[in-house]
Design an enzyme around this catalytic site. Structure first.
Site: not given
Ligand code: GLA
Length: 385
Positions: A36-38, A69, A124, A130, A162, A174, A226
């Protein structure tokens, strides 16, 4: 089960009656540290998994995209009209249409295409299935169309797909991991500048292994939580008068916290600021080849996610505690939270005993049995054939 790439080619031939022009693979990821730093313009340190999504693809006439798919068993078909109106293509197809949309929106002449998609990345489980799908489709379309979009600019575009098409307010980690990671390395990413450094991460050479435990915890309200965390962070930054929480250092933390009256915001800010520092400390240790010393940083990250960011769940905390009690050097939840996977850094010969200890702790608590695997850092997105 046959290889994921073979299945994509077989599926392509069966659905479209011809061989594909090529195959593009993009991996899922785990995040070693930096959670959760991004979206706070901070630092992350993910590495790519040996689990991949493959797109076998070829061009087709006109602005039309036909996509099979393996997982859903369906073939969907959409044209430019549907793409240009976010929301028209739903479900898994939104990730594909979102990529086409983001490319078109950025002014690229996206080729019409037929695609067959297969994947080994579990859905999941918090391993970025994704982002792997977006990256496989994006790299396929960029190559098929000869588009001028170098790898370093691709993650931002996939993230737009996304955020704006699928509607998930995620950061850039990600997609960056899936596209930019290197074999044997973790990706040190500055999410503000998007500058990267590939940090050697030689687990084997250090006599270590990385155990990934899939908690199977249901993602309870993960999307809403989130978004709520993201809002709290933005509110904290605004209150502190900084562009993003990245701009607060650990040295300034106490002063910053004293300026926040809401205890919840204080906890959220403390997590992000200390987590950025833990990424920097982890990178420093890895650069110095001191791999086994990162364990305590991983565990401290978990404690911060549990107590300050409040994104863990009982299954996850149980896995971390059991892994540590069984001798893991460090353990933490990886990914967005509210379920997903736990990483445990273990001595090379301890992966099985630690995994067994987690399984036993789950049985004791009456949780559904977890899955596990050991992983080494794998390459990012590539054209296979
Ligand atoms: C998910 C989000 C990322 C990031 C993480 C937490 O994976 O897709 O962008 O925020 O949570 O680090």
């Amino acid at each position: 089960m046959t290889d994921v790439a073979d299945r994509a080619t077989t599926g392509f031939r069966r659905e479209f009656g011809a061989p594909p022009a090529g195959q593009w693979a993009a991996p899922g990821r785990v995040n070693l540290i930096g959670e959760h730093t991004d979206y706070n313009d901070g630092f992350v340190l993910p590495f790519a998994l040996p689990l991949r999504t493959v797109a076998a693809a070829d061009r087709q006439e006109g602005a039309r995209w036909t996509v099979w798919s393996e997982l859903s068993g369906e073939t969907i078909d959409f044209g430019a009209d549907e793409v240009d109106e976010p929301g028209r293509v739903a479900g898994w197809g939104a990730y594909v249409a979102g990529v086409v949309w983001a490319l078109r929106e950025a002014g690229h002449d996206v080729p019409g295409a037929r695609l067959a998609i297969t994947s080994d990345v579990p859905l999941g489980a918090g391993l970025s299935s994704s982002a792997a799908l977006e990256a496989a489709v994006l790299t396929a379309l960029v190559d098929l169309g000869g588009l001028d979009l170098p790898a370093e600019r691709q993650p931002r575009l996939a993230q737009r797909a996304e955020n704006h098409y699928v509607g998930a307010p995620t950061g850039i980690m990600d997609q960056s991991a899936s596209i930019r990671c290197r074999d044997g390395h973790a990706l040190f990413l500055d999410c503000r500048s998007e500058g990267v450094e590939h940090i050697p991460f030689d687990l084997r050479g250090a006599g270590l292994a990385m155990l990934v435990v899939d908690s199977h915890a249901p993602h309870r309200h993960a999307d809403g939580e989130y978004a709520a965390r993201r809002k709290s962070c933005e509110a904290g930054a605004e209150r502190l008068g900084v562009p993003a929480l990245r701009d607060v250092t650990v040295d300034q933390l106490d002063t910053a916290l004293a300026r926040l009256d809401d205890p919840e915001t204080r906890r959220r800010v403390r997590h992000v600021v200390t987590e950025d520092q833990r990424v920097l400390d982890t990178v420093a240790l890895l650069r110095a080849g001191r791999v086994r010393e990162i364990g305590p940083l991983l565990t401290a990250s978990h404690v911060s996610m549990r107590d300050d960011f409040e994104i863990t769940v009982p299954e996850i905390d149980t896995a971390v505690e059991a892994a540590l009690a069984a001798g893991a050097l460090g353990a933490r939840m990886t990914g967005g939270g509210f379920g997903g996977c736990v990483l445990a850094l273990v001595e090379a010969d301890a992966a099985d005993p630690v995994a067994d200890a987690v399984t036993a702790a789950y049985a004791e608590q009456g949780f559904r049995a977890p899955d596990h695997l050991t992983v080494l850092p794998a390459p990012g997105a590539v054209r296979l054939t």
